[in-house]
Design a protein around this motif. Structure first.
Motif, mmCIF file in Angstrom:
data_model
loop_
_atom_site.group_PDB
_atom_site.id
_atom_site.type_symbol
_atom_site.label_atom_id
_atom_site.label_comp_id
_atom_site.label_asym_id
_atom_site.label_seq_id
_atom_site.Cartn_x
_atom_site.Cartn_y
_atom_site.Cartn_z
ATOM 1 N N VAL A 193 -41.402 -35.734 -0.616
ATOM 2 C CA VAL A 193 -41.795 -37.202 -0.878
ATOM 3 C C VAL A 193 -43.230 -37.488 -0.338
ATOM 4 C CG1 VAL A 193 -41.069 -39.386 0.447
ATOM 5 C CG2 VAL A 193 -39.331 -37.800 -0.546
ATOM 6 N N GLU A 194 -43.661 -36.829 0.857
ATOM 7 C CA GLU A 194 -44.925 -36.780 1.555
ATOM 8 C C GLU A 194 -46.042 -36.432 0.363
ATOM 9 O OE1 GLU A 194 -41.911 -36.384 4.666
ATOM 10 O OE2 GLU A 194 -42.401 -35.471 2.667
ATOM 11 N N THR A 195 -45.760 -35.274 -0.071
ATOM 12 C CA THR A 195 -46.591 -34.688 -1.126
ATOM 13 C C THR A 195 -46.992 -35.637 -2.536
ATOM 14 O OG1 THR A 195 -46.087 -32.428 -0.731
ATOM 15 C CG2 THR A 195 -47.125 -32.781 -2.652
ATOM 16 N N ALA A 196 -46.002 -36.323 -2.908
ATOM 17 C CA ALA A 196 -45.788 -37.254 -3.909
ATOM 18 C C ALA A 196 -46.762 -38.520 -3.380
ATOM 19 C CB ALA A 196 -44.604 -37.734 -4.241
ATOM 20 N N GLY A 197 -46.585 -38.879 -2.358
ATOM 21 C CA GLY A 197 -47.460 -40.138 -1.737
ATOM 22 C C GLY A 197 -48.733 -39.825 -1.716
ATOM 23 N N ARG A 198 -49.265 -38.529 -1.416
ATOM 24 C CA ARG A 198 -50.443 -37.973 -1.265
ATOM 25 C C ARG A 198 -51.090 -38.092 -2.543
ATOM 26 N NH1 ARG A 198 -55.187 -38.127 0.352
ATOM 27 N NH2 ARG A 198 -56.174 -36.250 1.354
ATOM 28 N N LEU A 199 -50.358 -37.299 -3.495
ATOM 29 C CA LEU A 199 -50.914 -37.337 -4.880
ATOM 30 C C LEU A 199 -51.147 -38.563 -5.755
ATOM 31 C CD1 LEU A 199 -48.681 -34.044 -6.130
ATOM 32 C CD2 LEU A 199 -51.262 -34.361 -5.798
ATOM 33 N N ILE A 200 -50.267 -39.609 -5.314
ATOM 34 C CA ILE A 200 -50.271 -40.925 -5.769
ATOM 35 C C ILE A 200 -51.540 -41.467 -5.396
ATOM 36 C CG2 ILE A 200 -49.297 -43.202 -5.861
ATOM 37 C CD1 ILE A 200 -46.417 -41.718 -6.123
ATOM 38 N N ALA A 201 -51.810 -41.334 -3.988
ATOM 39 C CA ALA A 201 -52.921 -41.999 -3.343
ATOM 40 C C ALA A 201 -54.281 -41.492 -3.833
ATOM 41 C CB ALA A 201 -52.946 -41.856 -1.834
ATOM 42 N N LEU A 202 -54.278 -40.031 -4.024
ATOM 43 C CA LEU A 202 -55.416 -39.529 -4.840
ATOM 44 C C LEU A 202 -55.707 -39.984 -6.248
ATOM 45 C CD1 LEU A 202 -54.854 -35.963 -3.706
ATOM 46 C CD2 LEU A 202 -56.814 -37.520 -2.912
ATOM 47 N N GLY A 203 -54.531 -40.504 -7.017
ATOM 48 C CA GLY A 203 -54.805 -41.266 -8.427
ATOM 49 C C GLY A 203 -55.200 -39.734 -9.424
ATOM 50 N N TRP A 204 -55.159 -38.546 -9.086
ATOM 51 C CA TRP A 204 -55.379 -37.360 -9.961
ATOM 52 C C TRP A 204 -54.600 -37.608 -11.355
ATOM 53 C CZ3 TRP A 204 -55.163 -33.038 -6.357
ATOM 54 C CH2 TRP A 204 -56.043 -32.791 -5.474
ATOM 55 N N PRO A 205 -55.122 -37.429 -12.258
ATOM 56 C CA PRO A 205 -54.331 -37.214 -13.522
ATOM 57 C C PRO A 205 -53.382 -35.967 -13.505
ATOM 58 C CG PRO A 205 -56.688 -37.210 -14.169
ATOM 59 C CD PRO A 205 -56.736 -37.312 -12.762
ATOM 60 N N SER A 206 -52.057 -36.200 -13.663
ATOM 61 C CA SER A 206 -51.279 -35.244 -13.333
ATOM 62 C C SER A 206 -50.205 -34.901 -14.991
ATOM 63 C CB SER A 206 -50.382 -35.675 -12.194
ATOM 64 O OG SER A 206 -51.171 -35.674 -11.106
ATOM 65 N N LEU A 207 -50.100 -33.480 -14.805
ATOM 66 C CA LEU A 207 -49.003 -33.070 -16.025
ATOM 67 C C LEU A 207 -47.701 -32.692 -15.157
ATOM 68 C CD1 LEU A 207 -51.743 -31.017 -17.982
ATOM 69 C CD2 LEU A 207 -51.017 -33.438 -18.195
ATOM 70 N N ALA A 208 -46.877 -32.721 -16.217
ATOM 71 C CA ALA A 208 -45.561 -32.075 -15.639
ATOM 72 C C ALA A 208 -45.225 -30.577 -16.076
ATOM 73 C CB ALA A 208 -44.385 -32.829 -16.268
ATOM 74 N N GLY A 209 -45.401 -29.768 -14.909
ATOM 75 C CA GLY A 209 -45.308 -28.293 -15.254
ATOM 76 C C GLY A 209 -43.809 -27.962 -15.616
ATOM 77 N N ASN A 210 -43.595 -26.705 -15.648
ATOM 78 C CA ASN A 210 -42.179 -26.264 -16.137
ATOM 79 C C ASN A 210 -40.988 -26.734 -15.511
ATOM 80 O OD1 ASN A 210 -43.170 -24.214 -14.749
ATOM 81 N ND2 ASN A 210 -42.324 -22.706 -15.552
ATOM 82 N N PRO A 211 -41.127 -26.590 -13.871
ATOM 83 C CA PRO A 211 -40.057 -26.918 -13.049
ATOM 84 C C PRO A 211 -40.077 -28.495 -12.791
ATOM 85 C CG PRO A 211 -41.340 -25.437 -11.970
ATOM 86 C CD PRO A 211 -42.080 -25.682 -13.056
ATOM 87 N N SER A 212 -41.191 -29.277 -13.400
ATOM 88 C CA SER A 212 -41.430 -30.471 -13.276
ATOM 89 C C SER A 212 -40.595 -31.533 -14.308
ATOM 90 C CB SER A 212 -42.650 -30.940 -13.391
ATOM 91 O OG SER A 212 -43.703 -30.326 -12.287
ATOM 92 N N ARG A 213 -39.726 -30.934 -14.836
ATOM 93 C CA ARG A 213 -38.848 -31.637 -15.660
ATOM 94 C C ARG A 213 -38.216 -32.706 -15.266
ATOM 95 N NH1 ARG A 213 -38.275 -26.256 -18.074
ATOM 96 N NH2 ARG A 213 -36.548 -25.932 -16.650
ATOM 97 N N ASN A 214 -37.656 -32.414 -13.989
ATOM 98 C CA ASN A 214 -37.031 -33.687 -13.202
ATOM 99 C C ASN A 214 -37.728 -34.352 -12.480
ATOM 100 O OD1 ASN A 214 -34.442 -32.677 -14.706
ATOM 101 N ND2 ASN A 214 -34.361 -31.218 -13.092
ATOM 102 N N GLU A 215 -39.034 -34.176 -12.376
ATOM 103 C CA GLU A 215 -39.883 -35.002 -11.505
ATOM 104 C C GLU A 215 -40.594 -36.219 -12.326
ATOM 105 O OE1 GLU A 215 -42.957 -32.232 -10.027
ATOM 106 O OE2 GLU A 215 -41.604 -31.171 -9.047
ATOM 107 N N LYS A 216 -40.900 -37.125 -11.742
ATOM 108 C CA LYS A 216 -41.456 -38.110 -12.368
ATOM 109 C C LYS A 216 -42.881 -38.051 -12.421
ATOM 110 C CE LYS A 216 -42.293 -43.284 -12.146
ATOM 111 N NZ LYS A 216 -41.941 -44.405 -11.431
ATOM 112 N N ILE A 217 -43.556 -38.227 -13.859
ATOM 113 C CA ILE A 217 -45.079 -37.765 -13.634
ATOM 114 C C ILE A 217 -45.767 -38.811 -12.956
ATOM 115 C CG2 ILE A 217 -46.919 -37.848 -15.245
ATOM 116 C CD1 ILE A 217 -44.878 -37.067 -17.584
ATOM 117 N N LEU A 218 -46.704 -38.474 -11.912
ATOM 118 C CA LEU A 218 -47.226 -39.394 -11.028
ATOM 119 C C LEU A 218 -48.324 -39.921 -11.526
ATOM 120 C CD1 LEU A 218 -47.569 -36.629 -8.467
ATOM 121 C CD2 LEU A 218 -45.711 -38.335 -8.573
ATOM 122 N N SER A 219 -49.076 -39.757 -12.630
ATOM 123 C CA SER A 219 -49.833 -40.769 -13.339
ATOM 124 C C SER A 219 -50.004 -40.778 -14.949
ATOM 125 C CB SER A 219 -51.315 -40.615 -12.728
ATOM 126 O OG SER A 219 -51.832 -39.211 -13.133
#
Length: 71
Positions: free
Chosen positions: A45-71
């Protein structure tokens, strides 16, 4: 332009903070996150918040299928 790609963060916020500091020290101007950002038992949760704040373009990796893409 200096470019960095990060991946396989797996919710490890302290490691991400170290990478962010190094990116800044290297004068990197563009960063892309290649995914596998949150899966794992650490601080997703904390990592997601930090990445969202950074605003970096983000892709979904192989275990990320169940993660929401951050940007």
């Amino acid at each position: 332009m200096r470019f960095a790609a990060v991946s396989d963060i797996h919710g490890n916020l302290p490691a991400l903070e170290a990478v962010i500091a190094d990116i800044g020290a290297q004068g990197v101007t563009e960063v892309v996150n290649l995914g596998d950002s949150l899966s794992g038992p650490l601080w997703p949760v904390e990592t997601a918040g930090r990445l969202i704040a950074l605003g970096w373009p983000s892709l979904a990796g192989n275990p990320s299928r169940n993660e929401k893409i951050l940007s």
